[in-house]
Write a protein that holds these residues in place. Structure first.
Motif, PDB file in Angstrom:
ATOM      1  N   TYR A 199      58.077  74.785  57.885  1.00 20.88           N
ATOM      2  CA  TYR A 199      59.474  74.475  57.595  1.00 20.88           C
ATOM      3  C   TYR A 199      60.162  73.997  58.849  1.00 20.88           C
ATOM      4  CZ  TYR A 199      64.397  75.040  56.534  1.00 20.88           C
ATOM      5  OH  TYR A 199      65.742  74.813  56.382  1.00 20.88           O
ATOM      6  N   ILE A 200      60.921  72.891  58.729  1.00 16.22           N
ATOM      7  CA  ILE A 200      61.787  72.408  59.801  1.00 16.22           C
ATOM      8  C   ILE A 200      63.155  72.150  59.192  1.00 16.22           C
ATOM      9  CG2 ILE A 200      59.853  71.390  61.096  1.00 16.22           C
ATOM     10  CD1 ILE A 200      60.806  68.656  60.084  1.00 16.22           C
ATOM     11  N   SER A 201      64.157  72.117  60.022  1.00 18.79           N
ATOM     12  CA  SER A 201      65.527  71.905  59.536  1.00 18.79           C
ATOM     13  C   SER A 201      65.749  70.427  59.235  1.00 18.79           C
ATOM     14  CB  SER A 201      66.528  72.404  60.589  1.00 18.79           C
ATOM     15  OG  SER A 201      66.390  71.655  61.793  1.00 18.79           O
ATOM     16  N   TYR A 202      66.597  70.201  58.246  1.00 22.04           N
ATOM     17  CA  TYR A 202      66.939  68.813  57.873  1.00 22.04           C
ATOM     18  C   TYR A 202      68.318  68.836  57.233  1.00 22.04           C
ATOM     19  CZ  TYR A 202      65.346  70.502  53.302  1.00 22.04           C
ATOM     20  OH  TYR A 202      65.180  71.246  52.162  1.00 22.04           O
ATOM     21  N   ASP A 203      68.959  67.676  57.207  1.00 27.71           N
ATOM     22  CA  ASP A 203      70.292  67.536  56.598  1.00 27.71           C
ATOM     23  C   ASP A 203      70.185  67.140  55.118  1.00 27.71           C
ATOM     24  OD1 ASP A 203      71.359  68.129  59.071  1.00 27.71           O
ATOM     25  OD2 ASP A 203      71.494  66.002  59.646  1.00 27.71           O
ATOM     26  N   GLU A 204      69.222  66.283  54.804  1.00 25.21           N
ATOM     27  CA  GLU A 204      69.049  65.817  53.410  1.00 25.21           C
ATOM     28  C   GLU A 204      67.553  65.715  53.140  1.00 25.21           C
ATOM     29  OE1 GLU A 204      70.202  62.028  50.523  1.00 25.21           O
ATOM     30  OE2 GLU A 204      71.173  62.269  52.494  1.00 25.21           O
ATOM     31  N   GLY A 205      67.079  66.398  52.049  1.00 21.98           N
ATOM     32  CA  GLY A 205      65.667  66.406  51.746  1.00 21.98           C
ATOM     33  C   GLY A 205      65.193  65.101  51.113  1.00 21.98           C
ATOM     34  N   PRO A 206      63.880  64.896  51.094  1.00 21.39           N
ATOM     35  CA  PRO A 206      63.336  63.665  50.485  1.00 21.39           C
ATOM     36  C   PRO A 206      63.533  63.662  48.958  1.00 21.39           C
ATOM     37  CG  PRO A 206      61.574  65.158  51.112  1.00 21.39           C
ATOM     38  CD  PRO A 206      62.829  65.776  51.626  1.00 21.39           C
ATOM     39  N   ARG A 207      63.720  62.471  48.413  1.00 18.01           N
ATOM     40  CA  ARG A 207      63.930  62.304  46.960  1.00 18.01           C
ATOM     41  C   ARG A 207      62.856  61.366  46.426  1.00 18.01           C
ATOM     42  NH1 ARG A 207      68.579  61.026  49.220  1.00 18.01           N
ATOM     43  NH2 ARG A 207      68.450  58.884  48.475  1.00 18.01           N
ATOM     44  N   ASN A 282      70.327  64.548  61.337  1.00 21.30           N
ATOM     45  CA  ASN A 282      71.234  63.897  62.294  1.00 21.30           C
ATOM     46  C   ASN A 282      71.296  62.392  62.051  1.00 21.30           C
ATOM     47  OD1 ASN A 282      71.830  66.374  63.555  1.00 21.30           O
ATOM     48  ND2 ASN A 282      70.080  66.163  64.974  1.00 21.30           N
ATOM     49  N   GLY A 283      71.233  61.987  60.739  1.00 19.24           N
ATOM     50  CA  GLY A 283      71.342  60.577  60.397  1.00 19.24           C
ATOM     51  C   GLY A 283      70.093  59.787  60.621  1.00 19.24           C
ATOM     52  N   ARG A 284      68.984  60.455  60.925  1.00 20.47           N
ATOM     53  CA  ARG A 284      67.727  59.774  61.216  1.00 20.47           C
ATOM     54  C   ARG A 284      66.654  60.262  60.258  1.00 20.47           C
ATOM     55  NH1 ARG A 284      63.278  60.734  64.515  1.00 20.47           N
ATOM     56  NH2 ARG A 284      64.123  62.774  65.062  1.00 20.47           N
ATOM     57  N   ALA A 285      65.783  59.313  59.796  1.00 16.04           N
ATOM     58  CA  ALA A 285      64.675  59.675  58.924  1.00 16.04           C
ATOM     59  C   ALA A 285      63.628  60.422  59.718  1.00 16.04           C
ATOM     60  CB  ALA A 285      64.065  58.423  58.301  1.00 16.04           C
ATOM     61  N   VAL A 286      63.185  61.553  59.136  1.00 18.26           N
ATOM     62  CA  VAL A 286      62.219  62.390  59.840  1.00 18.26           C
ATOM     63  C   VAL A 286      61.106  62.763  58.882  1.00 18.26           C
ATOM     64  CG1 VAL A 286      63.925  63.334  61.452  1.00 18.26           C
ATOM     65  CG2 VAL A 286      63.538  64.476  59.240  1.00 18.26           C
ATOM     66  N   PRO A 287      59.881  63.011  59.377  1.00 16.20           N
ATOM     67  CA  PRO A 287      58.807  63.516  58.509  1.00 16.20           C
ATOM     68  C   PRO A 287      59.074  64.966  58.128  1.00 16.20           C
ATOM     69  CG  PRO A 287      58.040  63.391  60.780  1.00 16.20           C
ATOM     70  CD  PRO A 287      59.408  62.778  60.781  1.00 16.20           C
ATOM     71  N   LEU A 288      58.495  65.342  56.928  1.00 18.08           N
ATOM     72  CA  LEU A 288      58.836  66.671  56.428  1.00 18.08           C
ATOM     73  C   LEU A 288      57.795  67.111  55.409  1.00 18.08           C
ATOM     74  CD1 LEU A 288      61.106  68.889  56.452  1.00 18.08           C
ATOM     75  CD2 LEU A 288      62.054  67.719  54.462  1.00 18.08           C
ATOM     76  N   TRP A 289      57.446  68.411  55.467  1.00 17.21           N
ATOM     77  CA  TRP A 289      56.602  68.995  54.428  1.00 17.21           C
ATOM     78  C   TRP A 289      57.521  69.454  53.269  1.00 17.21           C
ATOM     79  CZ3 TRP A 289      51.442  69.052  53.946  1.00 17.21           C
ATOM     80  CH2 TRP A 289      50.642  68.856  55.062  1.00 17.21           C
ATOM     81  N   ILE A 290      57.122  69.061  51.991  1.00 15.78           N
ATOM     82  CA  ILE A 290      57.862  69.518  50.819  1.00 15.78           C
ATOM     83  C   ILE A 290      56.866  70.069  49.803  1.00 15.78           C
ATOM     84  CG2 ILE A 290      59.748  67.860  51.115  1.00 15.78           C
ATOM     85  CD1 ILE A 290      58.472  66.219  48.810  1.00 15.78           C
ATOM     86  N   LEU A 291      57.321  71.008  48.983  1.00 16.53           N
ATOM     87  CA  LEU A 291      56.497  71.588  47.922  1.00 16.53           C
ATOM     88  C   LEU A 291      56.868  70.905  46.605  1.00 16.53           C
ATOM     89  CD1 LEU A 291      54.359  73.724  47.242  1.00 16.53           C
ATOM     90  CD2 LEU A 291      56.252  75.314  46.771  1.00 16.53           C
ATOM     91  N   ARG A 292      55.866  70.344  45.964  1.00 17.71           N
ATOM     92  CA  ARG A 292      56.137  69.564  44.736  1.00 17.71           C
ATOM     93  C   ARG A 292      55.109  69.900  43.662  1.00 17.71           C
ATOM     94  NH1 ARG A 292      60.456  66.018  43.252  1.00 17.71           N
ATOM     95  NH2 ARG A 292      59.831  65.378  41.181  1.00 17.71           N
ATOM     96  N   GLU A 293      55.577  70.041  42.428  1.00 22.57           N
ATOM     97  CA  GLU A 293      54.674  70.266  41.278  1.00 22.57           C
ATOM     98  C   GLU A 293      54.243  68.921  40.720  1.00 22.57           C
ATOM     99  OE1 GLU A 293      55.115  73.349  37.807  1.00 22.57           O
ATOM    100  OE2 GLU A 293      55.976  71.441  37.126  1.00 22.57           O
TER     101      GLU A 293
END
Length: 299
Positions: A199-207, A282-293
């Motif tokens: 887990y890392i912090s983010y402002d808006e998760g991936p959609r 912070n207004g920048r696209a970042v890589p991120l781990w997400i849990l998805r079904e």
């Protein structure tokens, strides 16, 4: 036609001769009436020698009919016969007229029935033709409506696909620009790939960018496995997905298995082809781990 009369019920008709005699009786009586009105002569005893025993009884002869009376009787008989003959001719004429009228009436009734049947048949034919035409018009209208609805659906799908494609391309372009602008994006991706789901912090998760291409990809990847393994359509697997800064999936890890290894492998292949709007920090696209079904019915 006149109704036949039963001979047993027909009234008895007097013969012309009897009628003539009945009608001539007053005239004959008027000839003998003056003689009958004279006073009777006194009776005288006949002399004894003149009286002789009578052995045979002689019946008196009928008095001859006077010529003028005979002429009257003949004329009356002729008149009666002419009257009877005239009545016979009149009855025959009347019967013939009634027969002709009855035949004409029957002919007119038969013609009226034929005309009525012809009119009824024509009306039924017109009604059937009208129903056929109405059915044909209704069928054509339904076909036109279905064709128009199909065209509208295809046009809407084409517009939706075009918008989805444009949105995906726009998101990918923004992600690539932001990734290029951030020199630490690749370093962060390497660290996340090495550390695994973290887990890392983010402002808006991936959609998830869901369009017809993603739906078709999911169906063509999962549906054959579901049919081959005889699985339920609701079968699902929970995966950790590493979403890059450009929105594409870089890696995947099974978090909760579907209890079928073939389906888990197909779910990972399908997930690797999905496209997301990347996470922002912070207004920048970042890589991120997400849990998805991942399932056939996911959205």
């Amino acid at each position: 036609m006149p109704r036949p009369v039963n001979p047993a019920n027909r009234p008895r008709r007097r013969s012309p001769r009897v009628l003539a005699v009945i009608l001539a009786t007053p005239a004959i009586a008027s000839c003998f009436l003056p003689r009958m009105m004279q006073p009777p002569e006194p009776l005288q005893d006949p002399p004894a020698e003149a009286v002789a025993p009578q052995t045979d009884v002689v019946e008196p002869e009928e008095p001859p009919v006077p010529a003028e009376i005979a002429v009257i009787i003949d004329s009356m008989e002729a008149a009666v016969e002419d009257s009877i003959a005239g009545r016979g001719r009149d009855s025959v004429t009347t019967a013939s007229s009634e027969a002709r009228a009855a035949a004409r009436r029957d002919s007119m009734l038969a013609a009226a029935r034929r005309i009525s049947r012809a009119v009824s048949a024509r009306r039924d034919s017109l009604d059937a033709a009208t129903r056929r035409d109405s059915a044909a018009v209704a069928g054509a209208a339904r076909r036109d409506s279905l064709a128009a609805a199909r065209r509208d659906s295809l046009d809407a799908a084409a517009r939706r696909d075009s918008l989805a494609t444009a949105q995906r391309d726009s998101i990918a372009a923004v992600a690539r620009r932001d990734s290029a602008a951030g020199p630490d994006a690749e370093t962060e991706l390497e660290q996340l790939r090495a550390s695994g789901p973290t887990y890392i912090s983010y402002d808006e998760g991936p959609r998830l960018v869901w369009d017809t291409e993603a739906e078709a990809l999911l169906a063509t990847t999962l549906l054959p496995v579901i049919r081959a393994e005889e699985l339920d359509a609701n079968t699902a697997a929970n995966l950790w997905l590493l979403v890059r800064a450009d929105g594409r999936v870089d890696a995947s890890v099974v978090q909760t298995s579907s209890d079928n290894s073939a389906f888990d492998a197909a779910a990972e292949r399908a997930a690797r082809s999905l496209i997301f709007a990347p996470a922002l920090h912070n207004g920048r696209a970042v890589p991120l781990w997400i849990l998805r079904e991942i399932s056939l019915l996911m959205r």
